[in-house]
Scaffold this motif. Structure first.
Motif, PDB file in Angstrom:
ATOM      1  N   GLN A  69       1.055  -1.083   0.185  1.00 33.82           N
ATOM      2  CA  GLN A  69       0.076   0.079  -0.025  1.00 33.82           C
ATOM      3  C   GLN A  69       0.761   1.332   0.012  1.00 33.82           C
ATOM      4  OE1 GLN A  69      -3.775  -0.237   0.177  1.00 33.82           O
ATOM      5  NE2 GLN A  69      -3.046  -2.248  -0.658  1.00 33.82           N
ATOM      6  N   ARG A  71       0.612   5.857   0.057  1.00 32.44           N
ATOM      7  CA  ARG A  71      -0.131   7.047   0.731  1.00 32.44           C
ATOM      8  C   ARG A  71       0.047   8.077  -0.259  1.00 32.44           C
ATOM      9  NH1 ARG A  71       0.600   3.356   4.610  1.00 32.44           N
ATOM     10  NH2 ARG A  71      -1.359   2.883   5.845  1.00 32.44           N
ATOM     11  N   TRP A  89      -4.334   9.981  -0.007  1.00 32.84           N
ATOM     12  CA  TRP A  89      -5.094   8.826  -0.658  1.00 32.84           C
ATOM     13  C   TRP A  89      -4.224   7.694  -0.055  1.00 32.84           C
ATOM     14  CZ3 TRP A  89      -9.204   9.617  -3.886  1.00 32.84           C
ATOM     15  CH2 TRP A  89      -9.360  11.007  -4.406  1.00 32.84           C
ATOM     16  N   GLN A  90      -5.060   6.313  -0.235  1.00 31.27           N
ATOM     17  CA  GLN A  90      -4.186   5.250   0.090  1.00 31.27           C
ATOM     18  C   GLN A  90      -4.491   4.140  -0.983  1.00 31.27           C
ATOM     19  OE1 GLN A  90      -4.001   3.416   3.892  1.00 31.27           O
ATOM     20  NE2 GLN A  90      -3.911   1.289   3.203  1.00 31.27           N
ATOM     21  N   HIS A 134      -8.292   3.240  -2.751  1.00 30.54           N
ATOM     22  CA  HIS A 134      -9.470   3.011  -2.017  1.00 30.54           C
ATOM     23  C   HIS A 134      -9.887   3.780  -0.832  1.00 30.54           C
ATOM     24  CE1 HIS A 134      -6.871   1.105   0.783  1.00 30.54           C
ATOM     25  NE2 HIS A 134      -6.290   0.606  -0.010  1.00 30.54           N
ATOM     26  N   THR A 135      -9.035   4.600  -0.367  1.00 32.77           N
ATOM     27  CA  THR A 135      -9.338   5.357   0.947  1.00 32.77           C
ATOM     28  C   THR A 135      -8.933   7.091   0.266  1.00 32.77           C
ATOM     29  OG1 THR A 135      -8.407   3.634   2.122  1.00 32.77           O
ATOM     30  CG2 THR A 135      -8.387   5.865   3.130  1.00 32.77           C
ATOM     31  N   GLY A 138      -8.073   8.939   4.893  1.00 31.64           N
ATOM     32  CA  GLY A 138      -8.435   8.076   6.075  1.00 31.64           C
ATOM     33  C   GLY A 138      -9.370   7.315   6.017  1.00 31.64           C
ATOM     34  N   GLN A 139     -10.565   7.749   5.370  1.00 31.80           N
ATOM     35  CA  GLN A 139     -11.596   6.943   5.172  1.00 31.80           C
ATOM     36  C   GLN A 139     -11.904   6.144   4.016  1.00 31.80           C
ATOM     37  OE1 GLN A 139     -13.915   7.198   8.030  1.00 31.80           O
ATOM     38  NE2 GLN A 139     -12.230   8.591   8.992  1.00 31.80           N
ATOM     39  N   ASP A 140     -12.593   5.069   4.200  1.00 28.58           N
ATOM     40  CA  ASP A 140     -12.979   4.344   2.747  1.00 28.58           C
ATOM     41  C   ASP A 140     -13.483   5.333   1.689  1.00 28.58           C
ATOM     42  OD1 ASP A 140     -12.388   1.943   3.996  1.00 28.58           O
ATOM     43  OD2 ASP A 140     -14.316   1.145   4.452  1.00 28.58           O
ATOM     44  N   LEU A 141     -13.389   5.194   0.544  1.00 28.88           N
ATOM     45  CA  LEU A 141     -13.604   6.064  -0.567  1.00 28.88           C
ATOM     46  C   LEU A 141     -15.083   5.828  -0.660  1.00 28.88           C
ATOM     47  CD1 LEU A 141     -12.604   7.945  -2.390  1.00 28.88           C
ATOM     48  CD2 LEU A 141     -12.225   6.022  -4.088  1.00 28.88           C
ATOM     49  N   GLY A 147     -15.814   5.233  -4.850  1.00 32.40           N
ATOM     50  CA  GLY A 147     -15.449   3.714  -4.099  1.00 32.40           C
ATOM     51  C   GLY A 147     -16.359   2.806  -4.591  1.00 32.40           C
TER      52      GLY A 147
END
Length: 199
Positions: A69, A71, A89-90, A134-135, A138-141, A147
């Protein structure tokens, strides 16, 4: 009769030396989509890369999430003229996803759940310039922002960062995508204001 007073420039908008010409800064994250928002169940989610010979390389959600992963911390620029700085993002680098793909292709056509497509030179997806993320923050997309996973190519206008990414087809030729077939620029460099064909 003139509607505006001479010299009227409209309301000043925030700028930065990191803002490409014709753009304004926003703290918001506007939602712009070409159609309805797909809802993709993670148990059915699959991302694939198909090379120019037709060989397909695929990842399920667990396989995708088990990859290294990264960032990325980047600025993003929408062709509708807003820019957003310092986004976080991640996701997985396209360099890692393409590492085992046998190809001599020069172009890519990206497809989304929902049917959206966009084209890019393959070299714009490599060299640490693109991710499947997908992030966000720090939150799910959120689905509205692409998302569970979207393409992120921050050095081009954001319509190239396809939401709900499903597949990348590697091609020997350049094939226009959804907006490119409707008159948008084939490349979309925000620093050169490549919004429409001929720019």
């Amino acid at each position: 009769m003139s509607i505006f007073s001479p010299g009227f420039q409209g309301r000043p908008r925030p700028q930065s030396d990191r803002t490409p010409p014709g753009q304004y800064l926003t703290e918001d994250f506007p939602v712009l989509s070409a159609g309805p928002t797909p809802r993709v169940d993670l148990t059915r989610w699959q991302f694939s890369i198909t090379n120019e010979t037709g060989r397909q390389y695929s990842w399920s959600w667990p396989q995708f999430m088990s990859l290294a992963q990264e960032r990325p911390h980047v600025d993003i620029h929408c062709v509708t003229r807003w820019s957003k700085l310092d986004t976080n993002w991640q996701g997985v680098s396209l360099d890692d996803l393409l590492e085992t793909v046998e190809t001599q292709a020069e172009f890519a056509l990206v497809s989304s759940y929902g049917g959206y497509t966009t084209n890019l030179p393959l070299e714009d997806l490599t060299g640490g310039k693109a991710w499947i993320v997908h992030t966000f923050g720090g939150q799910d997309l959120d689905p509205e922002h692409g998302g569970p996973a979207r393409l992120l190519v921050p050095h081009l206008y954001f319509w190239k960062s396809a939401k709900w990414v499903k597949e990348i087809r590697l091609l020997d030729y350049d094939e226009p995508g959804f907006w490119e077939s409707a008159g948008y620029h084939s490349y979309g460099d925000p620093w050169r204001e490549q919004r429409y064909q001929g720019d």
